[in-house]
Design an enzyme around this catalytic site. Structure first.
Site, PDB file in Angstrom:
ATOM      1  N   LYS A 137       0.835  -1.196   0.000  1.00 43.57           N
ATOM      2  CA  LYS A 137       0.000   0.000   0.000  1.00 43.57           C
ATOM      3  C   LYS A 137       0.874   1.252   0.000  1.00 43.57           C
ATOM      4  O   LYS A 137       1.962   1.256   0.579  1.00 43.57           O
ATOM      5  CB  LYS A 137      -0.872   0.044   1.262  1.00 43.57           C
ATOM      6  CG  LYS A 137      -1.911  -1.033   1.409  1.00 43.57           C
ATOM      7  CD  LYS A 137      -2.615  -0.891   2.755  1.00 43.57           C
ATOM      8  CE  LYS A 137      -3.650  -1.974   2.978  1.00 43.57           C
ATOM      9  NZ  LYS A 137      -4.846  -1.795   2.147  1.00 43.57           N
ATOM     10  N   ARG A 162     -10.271 -11.557   2.419  1.00 45.64           N
ATOM     11  CA  ARG A 162     -11.220 -12.570   1.946  1.00 45.64           C
ATOM     12  C   ARG A 162     -10.584 -13.962   1.931  1.00 45.64           C
ATOM     13  O   ARG A 162     -11.282 -14.973   2.028  1.00 45.64           O
ATOM     14  CB  ARG A 162     -11.754 -12.192   0.572  1.00 45.64           C
ATOM     15  CG  ARG A 162     -10.746 -12.196  -0.557  1.00 45.64           C
ATOM     16  CD  ARG A 162     -11.186 -11.351  -1.726  1.00 45.64           C
ATOM     17  NE  ARG A 162     -11.169  -9.935  -1.381  1.00 45.64           N
ATOM     18  CZ  ARG A 162     -11.595  -8.958  -2.187  1.00 45.64           C
ATOM     19  NH1 ARG A 162     -12.090  -9.262  -3.379  1.00 45.64           N
ATOM     20  NH2 ARG A 162     -11.536  -7.706  -1.815  1.00 45.64           N
TER      21      ARG A 162
END
Length: 461
Positions: A240, A314
């Site tokens: 990120k 996820r």
């Protein structure tokens, strides 16, 4: 901070709650001194305003809290809590003006206003205390506030003190408090126990990944809560930018919220069988990091192409959901700070959720309104299923493009819950970006109060 109401026997100042249209009538019934004091103060009954009223000896005789108009209150979750911030420390009792239908919500907001994260900067200041309003379930409201404080503390604690080991310890502390049973599978034992995606996401970090499995209750319907416990998210090899990494201590907000909900359930002694599953990892970077275009085989046997290592939540949830599904509980609920797309769709205040059954959606939405814990239903939109099918594997963890990111993430998770009668997924934010009445800036509970209120309907308790 104990988040309890003052004793009913405590000496308490009367607190008069006044709307702007009621102020003139109230002051007309007071002494000349009080009328002059109120007029001189410019108190108008505005929302989130308050006024201490002295007696003849100069000591406070009572206090006034502005309650604003009905239109203004509709835009403020805890109206009375806004006035509390302007009251002197002491004990107060509601003398008049609080509608009975608002009493429980406003009492909860008062307790939540006492929250402050002081682990790193000393003791909390003295704050006003409230005698529980007549007609409310004071013990239940205290449990709600104490449980939310747990959730906020967990999220607010930085990853230096809230890594996978510390998150496991927080779950163990909760289990010890309520006599729950807990098992933890960590490190390479995850591979032996067939949790390959939890292992793949967390193996690059200094602290080993783990699956926390807590159980409580011996009778009643079965409920399994699954919370994303990514204690810090660098994004992995798809690292990120710094501007996106600043709040990643909150990426275990799903785990913090299910622990808060579990505490409510256990403290209230609900007649159900509770299971809590938390995959606790840090998505870090090292020679052992998973790579873009790796293909992982999940616990359920579905293969997953990794097209972005920053879509890791996820993956860990998928293995935990597959385990939950094997027991076929009556209801599985997952909570996760999963996608930025959900924030773009509904902002930080609303908790979006996904469920197939309309009756469950209605029950949750109505409970959210009752409990000042607003929710918004999102669709499991079947036509988007093709977006999570890359061709080279069964599933794609990060479909190309910027459309429908929260929906495709929810569809991905639903692939791992195939045997359970009902599944609900919450894509929460878990963070209050600016202070508001009853809501300090920082870690935040989203969804558990509504879920708790809806459980009698959802599980026929």
């Amino acid at each position: 901070m104990s988040f309890v109401f003052a004793s009913p026997d405590a000496r308490a100042l009367p607190l008069h709650i006044l709307e702007p249209d009621d102020l003139a009538l109230w002051t007309a019934q007071q002494s000349d001194f009080v009328r002059a004091w109120v007029e001189a103060s410019s108190f108008k009954g505005a929302l989130c305003s308050a006024l201490m009223v002295p007696g003849a000896d100069g000591a406070p005789e009572c206090a006034l809290a502005g309650y604003g108009t009905a239109k203004q209150r509709a835009r403020t979750r805890f109206a009375l809590a806004g006035a509390m911030a302007h009251l002197a420390p002491g004990t107060y009792r509601i003398a008049e003006g609080l509608p009975p239908e608002d009493a429980a919500t406003e009492a909860l907001g008062w307790l939540l206003s006492s929250y402050g994260f002081s682990r790193y900067h000393g003791a909390a200041p003295d704050l006003p205390m409230l005698v529980a309003p007549e007609g409310v379930d004071a013990a239940r409201i205290e449990i709600l506030a104490q449980s939310e404080a747990l959730t906020r503390d967990l999220i607010n604690t930085p990853a230096s003190d809230m890594g996978p080991i510390a998150l496991e310890q927080a779950a163990r502390n909760l289990a010890d408090e309520f006599g729950a049973r807990i098992e933890v599978t960590a490190g390479d034992a995850l591979l032996d126990a067939n949790f390959p995606m939890i292992h793949a996401v967390g193996r690059a970090a200094a602290e080993a990944p783990r699956l926390i499995d807590m159980r409580w209750g011996a009778s009643g319907p079965t409920l399994t809560l699954v919370g994303k416990g990514v204690c810090f998210d660098t994004g992995g090899l798809n690292i990120k930018p710094g501007s996106s990494m600043g709040l990643m201590k909150k990426d275990m907000g799903g785990a913090a919220n299910v622990l808060g909900l579990a505490r409510m359930i256990m403290a209230l002694g609900l007649n159900l069988q509770l299971r809590v599953l938390i995959p606790a990892v840090e998505n870090s970077i090292s020679a052992s990091s998973m790579r873009p275009q790796d293909i992982l085989t999940s616990r359920k046997g579905l293969t997953v192409e990794i097209n972005n290592t920053d879509a890791e939540g996820r993956l860990v949830l998928a293995d935990a959901l597959a385990l939950a599904d094997e027991e076929k509980p009556d209801l599985v609920i997952s909570m996760a700070t999963l996608t930025g797309s959900a924030r773009v769709a509904v902002g930080p205040d609303l908790a979006p959720f996904y469920v197939d059954e309309d009756a469950i959606a209605d029950a949750l939405s109505q409970a959210g309104r009752r409990m000042a814990d607003p929710l918004w239903r999102m669709p499991f939109w079947e036509p988007y299923e093709a977006m999570i099918e890359p061709g080279i594997a069964d599933l794609d963890n990060a479909p190309a493009g910027s459309f429908a990111g929260s929906i495709t993430a929810a569809l991905f998770l639903r692939r791992f819950v195939t045997e359970t009668p009902s599944y609900v997924h919450f894509d929460i934010y878990g963070w209050q970006p600016a202070p508001a009445p009853g809501r300090a800036k920082g870690g935040f509970l989203q969804g558990p109060r509504a879920i708790l209120d809806a459980l009698p309907t959802l599980l026929k308790l």
